[in-house]
Scaffold this motif. Structure first.
Motif, PDB file in Angstrom:
ATOM      1  N   THR A 109       0.831  -1.202   0.000  1.00  0.00           N
ATOM      2  CA  THR A 109       0.000   0.000   0.000  1.00  0.00           C
ATOM      3  C   THR A 109       0.865   1.251   0.000  1.00  0.00           C
ATOM      4  OG1 THR A 109      -1.792  -1.117   1.189  1.00  0.00           O
ATOM      5  CG2 THR A 109      -1.779   1.279   1.263  1.00  0.00           C
ATOM      6  N   SER A 110       1.887   1.245   0.837  1.00  0.00           N
ATOM      7  CA  SER A 110       2.793   2.399   0.904  1.00  0.00           C
ATOM      8  C   SER A 110       3.503   2.611  -0.427  1.00  0.00           C
ATOM      9  CB  SER A 110       3.821   2.193   2.019  1.00  0.00           C
ATOM     10  OG  SER A 110       3.192   2.034   3.273  1.00  0.00           O
ATOM     11  N   ASP A 112       2.435   1.660  -3.417  1.00  0.00           N
ATOM     12  CA  ASP A 112       1.476   2.132  -4.410  1.00  0.00           C
ATOM     13  C   ASP A 112       1.214   3.629  -4.240  1.00  0.00           C
ATOM     14  OD1 ASP A 112      -0.230   1.343  -6.641  1.00  0.00           O
ATOM     15  OD2 ASP A 112      -1.908   1.840  -5.345  1.00  0.00           O
ATOM     16  N   LEU A 113       1.127   4.082  -3.005  1.00  0.00           N
ATOM     17  CA  LEU A 113       0.936   5.512  -2.747  1.00  0.00           C
ATOM     18  C   LEU A 113       2.160   6.311  -3.160  1.00  0.00           C
ATOM     19  CD1 LEU A 113      -0.835   5.272   0.720  1.00  0.00           C
ATOM     20  CD2 LEU A 113      -1.823   6.271  -1.353  1.00  0.00           C
ATOM     21  N   GLY A 117       0.202   5.211  -7.669  1.00  0.00           N
ATOM     22  CA  GLY A 117      -0.684   4.207  -8.240  1.00  0.00           C
ATOM     23  C   GLY A 117      -0.111   3.470  -9.430  1.00  0.00           C
ATOM     24  N   TRP A 157      -7.150  -4.056   1.777  1.00  0.00           N
ATOM     25  CA  TRP A 157      -7.111  -2.976   0.805  1.00  0.00           C
ATOM     26  C   TRP A 157      -8.478  -2.331   0.570  1.00  0.00           C
ATOM     27  CZ3 TRP A 157      -3.569  -5.998  -3.086  1.00  0.00           C
ATOM     28  CH2 TRP A 157      -2.222  -5.719  -2.791  1.00  0.00           C
ATOM     29  N   LEU A 178      -4.447   3.499   5.727  1.00  0.00           N
ATOM     30  CA  LEU A 178      -3.878   3.685   4.397  1.00  0.00           C
ATOM     31  C   LEU A 178      -4.712   2.956   3.348  1.00  0.00           C
ATOM     32  CD1 LEU A 178      -0.011   3.255   4.864  1.00  0.00           C
ATOM     33  CD2 LEU A 178      -1.305   5.374   4.613  1.00  0.00           C
ATOM     34  N   ARG A 179      -5.009   3.646   2.258  1.00  0.00           N
ATOM     35  CA  ARG A 179      -5.697   3.061   1.114  1.00  0.00           C
ATOM     36  C   ARG A 179      -4.753   3.103  -0.080  1.00  0.00           C
ATOM     37  NH1 ARG A 179      -9.770   0.101   2.529  1.00  0.00           N
ATOM     38  NH2 ARG A 179      -8.108  -0.223   4.014  1.00  0.00           N
ATOM     39  N   PRO A 180      -4.684   2.053  -0.891  1.00  0.00           N
ATOM     40  CA  PRO A 180      -3.868   2.138  -2.097  1.00  0.00           C
ATOM     41  C   PRO A 180      -4.333   3.277  -2.998  1.00  0.00           C
ATOM     42  CG  PRO A 180      -4.616  -0.117  -1.713  1.00  0.00           C
ATOM     43  CD  PRO A 180      -5.378   0.763  -0.762  1.00  0.00           C
ATOM     44  N   ALA A 181      -3.434   3.802  -3.799  1.00  0.00           N
ATOM     45  CA  ALA A 181      -3.801   4.838  -4.756  1.00  0.00           C
ATOM     46  C   ALA A 181      -4.711   4.283  -5.843  1.00  0.00           C
ATOM     47  CB  ALA A 181      -2.543   5.447  -5.373  1.00  0.00           C
TER      48      ALA A 181
END
Length: 301
Positions: A109-110, A112-113, A117, A157, A178-181
């Protein structure tokens, strides 16, 4: 002929295993027009390995000697993420079952941010039992472990709060800040060539990570994936197929000319994505970039 989005493996192992060179290589590759950058995964190289490398290992040479020097895949992708703007960042493949899913979810997740993305989460089972032993993870049941890991990742996610109560992991209901981009999450691509692995791709993954083989083998394997996707109510045409090409001595693909021909043949077969791993033919990072420049020109001709 299909337009082919072309990528490169990052300098990660063997003579190219230089963490300080990854950012510069990634930026240069993007400038040359490469659309994706990729890493692999290797945990360790035992003196007396439990298994021979399936790509041609022998008792005298159980795995490529390049594997002895291997940069961490997440570190490599993180360096590339900070040095690029548009290239996709992929794994072919991460040996996912040796990782704890809650920690892997946070890391991916980190990443991807950080990349805005651009992450493609490519997973496989690996081939070396010793790596599982060293990580304290059972080799038996690794396919089911991968299935449950993917289930945990998708839950963490997409849900908040999120938890999991499964055969291998119990995660209490927790806040997930945290949310993925990417929405709903980074694409999950799976490697593998056995019928079970191929059916897993068709039933649940966002794509397949094949390696260059004679076209009739790839067609046969893709048919298994397509059948599994259709049976699961999914459209096979929506699944991605980034093709890995490993030029090396002793194979039909060694030179830049060979590579360009193989890539054009893959496009004729309908592949829209491919990437080249130069670790076995490049003498160093600068040489790899020279070869990449020549390859880009040869493919464009």
């Amino acid at each position: 002929m299909t337009v082919l989005r072309l990528g490169l493996a990052l300098p990660q192992y063997g003579k190219l295993a230089d963490p300080t060179a990854i950012a510069g290589f990634a930026a240069a590759a993007e400038e040359l027009g490469y659309a994706s950058l990729w890493v692999g995964d290797r945990v360790l190289t035992p003196l007396e390995p439990s298994d021979l490398y399936p790509g041609g290992g022998t008792p005298e040479r159980p795995y490529p000697p390049e594997f002895i020097h291997f940069v961490d895949p997440i570190v490599a992708l993180t360096a590339a993420a900070g040095a690029t703007k548009t290239a996709r960042l992929g794994m072919s493949t991460l040996s996912a079952p040796v990782y704890a899913p809650v920690l892997l979810a946070r890391t991916l997740t980190s990443l991807d941010l950080l990349s805005g993305g651009r992450l493609d989460a490519g997973f496989g089972l690996g081939w070396l039992r010793d790596e599982y032993t060293a990580a304290g993870v059972p080799w038996a049941g690794r396919g089911g472990r991968l299935d449950e890991l993917i289930e945990v990742l998708r839950t963490l996610w997409t849900a908040d709060p999120a938890g999991h109560d499964g055969a291998r992991w119990q995660i209490p209901e927790s806040h997930v800040g945290l949310r993925p981009a990417q929405n709903p999450h980074p694409p999950i691509l799976l490697g593998g060539m056995s019928e079970r692995a191929l059916r897993r791709v068709g039933a649940s993954a966002d794509g397949w990570l094949p390696t260059l083989l004679p076209a009739h083998y790839l067609r046969r394997m893709w048919a298994v994936i397509a059948d599994a996707a259709t049976a699961a109510g999914r459209d096979p045409a929506t699944l991605r197929r980034p093709l890995r090409v490993n030029p090396r001595e002793g194979t039909p693909v060694v030179t830049v000319t060979d590579l360009a021909s193989a890539l054009k043949g893959a496009a004729d077969e309908g592949f829209t994505e491919a990437f080249v791993d130069l670790h076995y033919i490049a003498d160093g990072v600068e040489h790899a970039l020279e070869l990449a420049d020549q390859l880009r020109a040869a493919v464009d001709r």
